[in-house]
Scaffold this active site. Structure first.
Site, PDB file in Angstrom:
ATOM      1  N   ASP A   1      -5.123  -4.549   6.149  1.00  0.00           N
ATOM      2  CA  ASP A   1      -5.624  -3.402   5.352  1.00  0.00           C
ATOM      3  C   ASP A   1      -5.221  -3.294   3.955  1.00  0.00           C
ATOM      4  O   ASP A   1      -5.637  -2.299   3.273  1.00  0.00           O
ATOM      5  CB  ASP A   1      -5.478  -1.995   6.223  1.00  0.00           C
ATOM      6  CG  ASP A   1      -4.049  -1.562   6.393  1.00  0.00           C
ATOM      7  OD1 ASP A   1      -3.041  -2.445   6.238  1.00  0.00           O
ATOM      8  OD2 ASP A   1      -3.747  -0.500   6.673  1.00  0.00           O
ATOM      9  N   GLU A   2      -4.262  -4.181   3.511  1.00  0.00           N
ATOM     10  CA  GLU A   2      -3.883  -4.059   2.213  1.00  0.00           C
ATOM     11  C   GLU A   2      -3.550  -5.490   1.396  1.00  0.00           C
ATOM     12  O   GLU A   2      -3.346  -6.255   2.366  1.00  0.00           O
ATOM     13  CB  GLU A   2      -2.513  -3.045   2.044  1.00  0.00           C
ATOM     14  CG  GLU A   2      -1.303  -3.494   2.659  1.00  0.00           C
ATOM     15  CD  GLU A   2      -0.260  -2.579   2.442  1.00  0.00           C
ATOM     16  OE1 GLU A   2       0.109  -2.079   1.251  1.00  0.00           O
ATOM     17  OE2 GLU A   2       0.487  -2.140   3.309  1.00  0.00           O
TER      18      GLU A   2
ATOM     19  N   ASP B   1      -5.542  -0.471  -0.754  1.00  0.00           N
ATOM     20  CA  ASP B   1      -5.074   0.008   0.433  1.00  0.00           C
ATOM     21  C   ASP B   1      -6.279   0.771   1.187  1.00  0.00           C
ATOM     22  O   ASP B   1      -6.588   1.693   0.635  1.00  0.00           O
ATOM     23  CB  ASP B   1      -3.648   0.886   0.276  1.00  0.00           C
ATOM     24  CG  ASP B   1      -3.214   1.111   1.475  1.00  0.00           C
ATOM     25  OD1 ASP B   1      -3.663   0.461   2.467  1.00  0.00           O
ATOM     26  OD2 ASP B   1      -2.109   2.028   1.506  1.00  0.00           O
TER      27      ASP B   1
END
Length: 370
Positions: A110-111, A15
């Site tokens: 983003d993860e 993350d």
């Protein structure tokens, strides 16, 4: 958790830390060390897509109305999102992931989840792989990432939050249940604020409290979600890491601690749910052509109503106003004014990728999300 194959899996959840804001601070040195808000405008239009850690110290968070963010921190810097830049960085991050495994399941820009049970470089240690990935992201992209490592996706995702930002946490199979027992109920992914409040009203404050209830008791109190709660508090999650997962729809919903009886109460809840949907759309860079409202009454009767648009939408005002319109029409059309509502939900579907729509001149419209 007796299945040896499941117990031997090595799952990493990566993350990125305040991703949109961190990219902006990386690319603009003048923003570093200052409260930065990505999305929205200080005059009150739009919602926050991301906030730097400096801004978070003032209580600013994603999906917050920008007017509220400005009131909390008038000196904050507001910038428009650059989705093309974020997508480019995200692609470089995924290239780093693929050095170690092809079993990569992106959740957003983003993860992602990674299954490194059999890694390409024969490193063998998920902890070493996670640390190498974090180091590569820092050295090559000048950004930081946090990582959670465990035997399944659910526990790995919780672990990645433990030492944020720029941290790492391993939760091994022998310590999962003890860890879950100590975890505050609001920290469980999949248990929202409303459900957490309902659980606390029942005396359930930690995983240990939740674990005291049988599966039948949880199902009786929470419906189908009860089985999910029964499993997660024991760290059970048999889902595989699925590469190339395509998002078909995106939703947010809540079951209320007390049934709602007026349109005013329901409109207030729809405001909050619409903000959650808007935030999730921003994280995945999506616009949808169809907005669907879900209503469940106290007698468990459930209905859905939807509206489709010729042009994809993702802005808060359209999502919020459409959901409220559908709700008002539903009550008028179905004569449900005397009904008590126990659940409301909003979803979007028929997606297009927002980053593919950034040529505003060609599209003939201005992005309205922020």
């Amino acid at each position: 958790m007796a299945d040896e194959n499941l117990n031997s899996r090595k799952i990493i959840h990566i993350d990125m830390d305040a991703f949109f804001a961190s990219v902006e601070q990386r690319d603009h040195p003048e923003y570093r060390g200052k409260p930065l808000v990505v999305g929205g405008q200080p005059d009150g239009r739009g919602v926050v897509a991301a906030a730097s850690y400096e801004a978070r110290e003032y209580g600013i968070h994603s999906a917050m109305p920008s007017r509220t963010a400005y009131q909390r921190c008038p000196q904050a810097i507001f910038v428009k999102p650059r989705f093309d830049a974020y997508k480019e960085v995200s692609q470089k991050i995924r290239e780093i992931f693929h050095r170690y495994t092809d079993l990569v399941e992106p959740l957003s820009l983003d993860e992602a989840y990674l299954d490194v049970t059999q890694d390409k470089l024969n490193i063998g240690s998920a902890l070493k792989i996670a640390e190498q990935i974090r180091s590569a992201i820092k050295e090559e992209l000048h950004l930081t990432a946090s990582a959670g490592i465990s035997i399944n996706k659910f526990v790995a995702k919780i672990a990645s939050d433990i030492n944020k930002p720029d941290g790492m946490k391993f939760i091994g199979p022998s310590s999962i249940e003890a860890f879950m027992e100590k975890l505050p109920i609001e920290k469980f992914h999949g248990i929202g604020k409303v459900t957490a409040a309902k659980m606390k009203s029942m005396g359930i404050y930690t995983g240990a409290d939740l674990k005291n209830l049988t599966e039948d008791q949880l199902t009786w109190r929470f419906g189908k979600s009860g089985r999910f709660y029964f499993q997660i508090v024991r760290g059970i999650d048999n889902r595989e890491v699925r590469p190339h997962r395509e998002t078909k729809s995106l939703a947010a919903e809540d079951t209320f601690a007390h049934d709602l009886s007026t349109l005013e109460e329901m409109d207030t809840e729809l405001d909050r749910i619409a903000e959650l949907v808007c935030d999730r759309l921003a994280k995945k860079n999506l616009k949808g052509r169809t907005i669907t409202l879900k209503v469940k009454y106290h007698d468990f009767k459930q209905i859905t109503r939807n509206k489709s648009f010729t042009t994809p939408v993702s802005d808060l005002e359209t999502i919020r106003s459409t959901a409220k319109q559908l709700l008002a029409n539903t009550f008028a059309g179905d004569q449900q004014q005397d009904q008590q509502v126990r659940l409301l939900g909003i979803s979007l579907s028929n997606f297009v990728d927002l980053t593919d729509q950034l040529d505003e001149a060609r599209a003939g419209e201005q992005l309205r999300l922020f």
